[in-house]
Design a protein around this motif. Structure first.
Motif, mmCIF file in Angstrom:
data_model
loop_
_atom_site.group_PDB
_atom_site.id
_atom_site.type_symbol
_atom_site.label_atom_id
_atom_site.label_comp_id
_atom_site.label_asym_id
_atom_site.label_seq_id
_atom_site.Cartn_x
_atom_site.Cartn_y
_atom_site.Cartn_z
ATOM 1 N N VAL B 269 35.441 41.853 40.832
ATOM 2 C CA VAL B 269 35.113 40.275 40.836
ATOM 3 C C VAL B 269 35.983 40.008 39.874
ATOM 4 O O VAL B 269 36.528 38.734 39.942
ATOM 5 C CB VAL B 269 33.767 40.508 40.220
ATOM 6 N N CYS B 270 36.097 40.296 38.455
ATOM 7 C CA CYS B 270 37.224 39.861 37.528
ATOM 8 C C CYS B 270 38.426 39.673 38.066
ATOM 9 O O CYS B 270 39.364 38.536 37.862
ATOM 10 C CB CYS B 270 36.790 40.628 36.365
ATOM 11 N N GLY B 271 38.982 40.802 38.680
ATOM 12 C CA GLY B 271 40.333 40.574 39.299
ATOM 13 C C GLY B 271 40.340 39.573 40.215
ATOM 14 O O GLY B 271 41.691 38.694 40.178
ATOM 15 N N GLU B 272 39.607 39.185 40.910
ATOM 16 C CA GLU B 272 39.568 38.076 41.878
ATOM 17 C C GLU B 272 39.597 36.664 41.169
ATOM 18 O O GLU B 272 40.459 35.928 41.388
ATOM 19 C CB GLU B 272 38.305 38.286 42.835
ATOM 20 N N MET B 273 38.652 36.788 40.339
ATOM 21 C CA MET B 273 38.493 35.397 39.566
ATOM 22 C C MET B 273 39.497 34.941 38.658
ATOM 23 O O MET B 273 39.667 33.879 38.311
ATOM 24 C CB MET B 273 37.159 35.443 38.833
ATOM 25 N N PHE B 274 40.157 35.953 37.873
ATOM 26 C CA PHE B 274 41.234 35.791 36.935
ATOM 27 C C PHE B 274 42.481 35.993 37.405
ATOM 28 O O PHE B 274 43.505 36.185 36.791
ATOM 29 C CB PHE B 274 40.836 36.716 35.666
#
Lengths: 424, 277
Positions: B269-274
């Motif tokens: 999720v963080c990879g996607e958002m950041f």
């Protein structure tokens, strides 16, 4: 620990399950290595090859996997030279398949030739009159090219990317990959051809001997065409297989359709060329050598059915399926046609290797049968197991299908929408 | 190699074969050498961060590579050709000249219960940059970024004196299984480090504060459509993790989104958002 090496956002099985998957293949590889060790230590008396059957299961394997691995050069050519950008979705997998096929073939060849410590002799003291010299040079160079093309895929691993020099080298090497794609196409073109030419120049074997253009017999061109035709089919087939085993969508249907169209078109050209070549051979080349073509097919089990199967069942039919939009849109037809195309090239290589050597050519000669020994089969299986292991590790730790994450997101949204539609 | 072996003579066939063989070897060697030399030069020129960012950007799905002018409705479809570095973009320069951003009333934009102060510039990787009166720039996480990471498990900040590059790594935050590289919005030298409690993480002496220095960052009326799109992206990322989207009914993101989804692969999720590949 294991998770840190897997690309972000990709779902892979647990380490335990992965271990369970690789263990049987590792055991098979160990058994195969033992068989290969026996052949190397004790010599070719461990095999059922002899002076008559100098080519056996291993050469059949070599020719087949090299043809199936042609998808690597063709995909690279279509993507980097002809700019068919859709193929970016499978290029990494194609390169891994190429590495598996070529390194497997070279390994089997090393066991077949023997004396691995003297393998450099083939480069330093080559027989300049042999087509095999050209094959050896081209395959060695192309394997080097494939390994260099594989390097960026490895260096793009999430953990390795943290090392700045790896990151930068991968980027710079990837920018130059079109050079390697061009070199790979050049090399593949010639060694695929020379493997076919090898049989076409056998004047003492009129079943295989063919006329041709300049120094190249027609089999030179037929081998190139058939390899180029089945390469995309094999990529399609392996991708479908990985999708089934991993229960994930890896590429879009448009990519499958493109692979099928390329494969179908080249296969159709091949079938046409093969049919013309066969007619010329039946009516001119073979009678010119004092043999009626019907004589070759009187030795069972090699009846005319094998010719029919090669050209019609495993050539024309899959070509038609892959060139018909309605049929290739259907998963069963598409996979069936790709499998038949791959089976066809294997059958062709079998015929060229085994049937050629089995048929008698002199009046005092007789028809000879050949069955591989268990040591030969073991070595063959080792190559298969090695291929499965290398591909499995590559699929787990490297991003072989760049659209996988995106397709997963799309599938999740689609599922969500379907659930909501069902609720209201 | 070949010319001195038995049976070799200088006929056309052998010359062609030898020429082709050595040409192939030369091409392979030249490719590897060129890649190695270019790599050395790039590392010495400090381009590692830029290369990493370009790699990350290229691995983004096409829908996440959209131009900022798609967010504001000026284009229906357009991929950003500059990896979100609008300082190099002539199209952006022309559009901003012809259609300056509409003024936004108030001191901050409130989007889905999250506050986005208008006194700063925003990077699409969820960092902000605020030009201070002393000429330094404060760098922090925006409200959505902060809520995604909640209370960090670990924070790795650069030392004062270290260089930071726009789109390069500014600092790293670890939360659950996610080790997030947070992008820097500006080029400059770190002069002080902060913390989540202070509301900012880095104080940077920027290389430039001219008109072009912050042109790649979002501001004013661009913030609302961007964040609305980001919330959609978050919903999509959460859905992919098999978690029900909690915002479709008009709710607001909780202050610690990671804690609200214990089963989700937070790294993904963080990879996607950041925007990390």
């Amino acid at each position: 620990m294991d998770r840190e090496f897997i690309a972000r956002g990709l779902q892979r099985s647990s380490p335990g399950r992965f271990l369970l998957w690789i263990l049987p293949w590792a055991a098979l590889l160990a058994f195969g290595l033992y068989c290969a060790g026996l052949c190397l230590a004790k010599g070719l008396n461990q095999t059922n090859m002899d002076n008559r059957f100098a080519f056996g299961l291993w050469i059949f394997l070599d020719l087949t996997v090299i043809a199936l691995g042609a998808g690597a050069f063709l995909t690279g050519f279509l993507l980097y030279i002809l700019k068919l950008d859709e193929l970016r979705a499978v290029i990494n997998s194609a390169v891994v398949i190429g590495v598996v096929c070529y390194s497997g073939a070279v390994s089997a060849l090393m066991v077949d030739v023997g004396q691995p410590l003297r393998s450099w002799f083939t480069f330093w003291y080559p027989n300049v009159h042999s087509m095999l010299t050209e094959v050896t040079f081209c395959i060695s160079c192309y394997l080097t090219v494939l390994l260099i093309e594989y390097l960026p895929i490895v260096l793009r691993n999430r953990k390795l990317r943290d090392v700045p020099s790896f990151l930068v080298f991968e980027h710079k090497l990837h920018n130059l990959v079109y050079v390697l794609a061009g070199v790979g196409t050049f090399l593949s073109f010639f060694h695929q051809g020379s493997l076919g030419g090898l049989y076409g120049v056998l004047r003492g074997r009129p079943f295989a001997f063919r006329e041709g253009f300049a120094v190249w017999p027609s089999t030179f061109f037929l081998f190139i065409l058939s390899a180029a035709a089945v390469g995309p089919s094999f990529i399609l087939l392996t991708t479908k297989l990985v999708e089934t085993l991993s229960r994930k969508r890896l590429v879009r249907p448009t990519v499958y359709s493109l692979l099928a169209r390329v494969s179908g078109l080249l296969l159709a050209v091949y079938v046409l060329a093969k049919a013309v070549d066969t007619l010329v051979w039946i009516n001119r080349t073979s009678p010119g050598h004092g043999f009626l073509a019907s004589q070759y097919y009187s030795w069972k089990p090699f009846g005319t059915w094998i010719l029919f199967a090669e050209i019609v069942v495993f050539g024309m039919l899959p070509a038609l399926v892959m060139l018909t939009p309605r049929l290739r849109a259907h998963n069963g037809w598409l996979v069936g046609a790709a499998a038949m195309a791959c089976g066809g090239v294997a059958l062709n290589r079998f015929v060229m290797t085994v049937q050629t050597l089995a048929l008698p050519t002199l009046s005092f000669d007789s028809f000879v049968s050949y069955y591989p020994s268990w040591q030969e089969v073991g070595t063959f299986l080792a190559v298969v197991a090695y291929g499965v292991l290398l591909y499995s590790f590559s699929f787990r730790y490297f991003n072989l299908f760049p659209e996988e994450r995106e397709l997963r997101l799309e599938a999740a949204v689609h599922e969500e929408e379907s659930a909501l539609a069902g609720r209201y | 190699m070949l010319p001195w072996i038995y049976g070799f003579d200088w006929n056309t066939g052998h010359i062609v074969f030898l020429g082709a063989f050595y040409a192939v070897l030369a091409a392979i060697a030249a490719t590897l050498t060129a890649a190695a030399i270019r790599s050395l030069r790039a590392i010495r020129a400090g381009q590692t961060d830029a290369i990493r960012w370009h790699g990350d950007f290229e691995s983004l799905p096409e829908r996440d590579q959209v131009c900022r002018h798609v967010l504001t409705g000026e284009f229906r479809e357009r991929q950003c050709p500059h990896a979100f570095d609008c300082r190099e973009c002539e199209t952006h320069a022309k559009l901003i000249e012809r259609h300056p951003l509409a003024p936004v009333a108030g001191h901050e934009e409130d989007v889905s219960g999250m506050a986005f102060p208008l006194d700063r510039f925003y990077h699409r990787g969820h960092t902000w940059a605020r030009l201070e009166t002393d000429g330094t720039v404060l760098v922090g996480l925006d409200e959505l970024g902060a809520r995604l990471l909640g209370v960090p498990d670990a924070l790795t900040l650069p030392q004062p004196g270290e260089r930071t590059h726009a789109n390069g790594a500014a600092f790293h935050i670890r939360r659950r299984n996610a080790d997030v590289r947070v992008v820097s919005p500006v080029d400059g030298t770190v002069i002080e480090t902060g913390s989540a409690g202070r509301g900012w993480y880095l104080r940077v002496k920027p290389d430039s504060t001219g008109a072009n220095a912050f042109r790649h960052l979002l501001r004013g009326s661009e913030i609302r459509p961007w964040i609305e799109r980001e919330i959609e992206r978050l919903q999509l990322a959460l859905t992919a993790e098999g978690t029900a989207p909690a915002l479709a009914d008009g709710g607001v993101p909780v202050s610690d989104i990671a804690a609200a989804y214990p089963a989700a692969d937070w790294d993904a999720v963080c990879g996607e958002m950041f925007l990390e590949g």
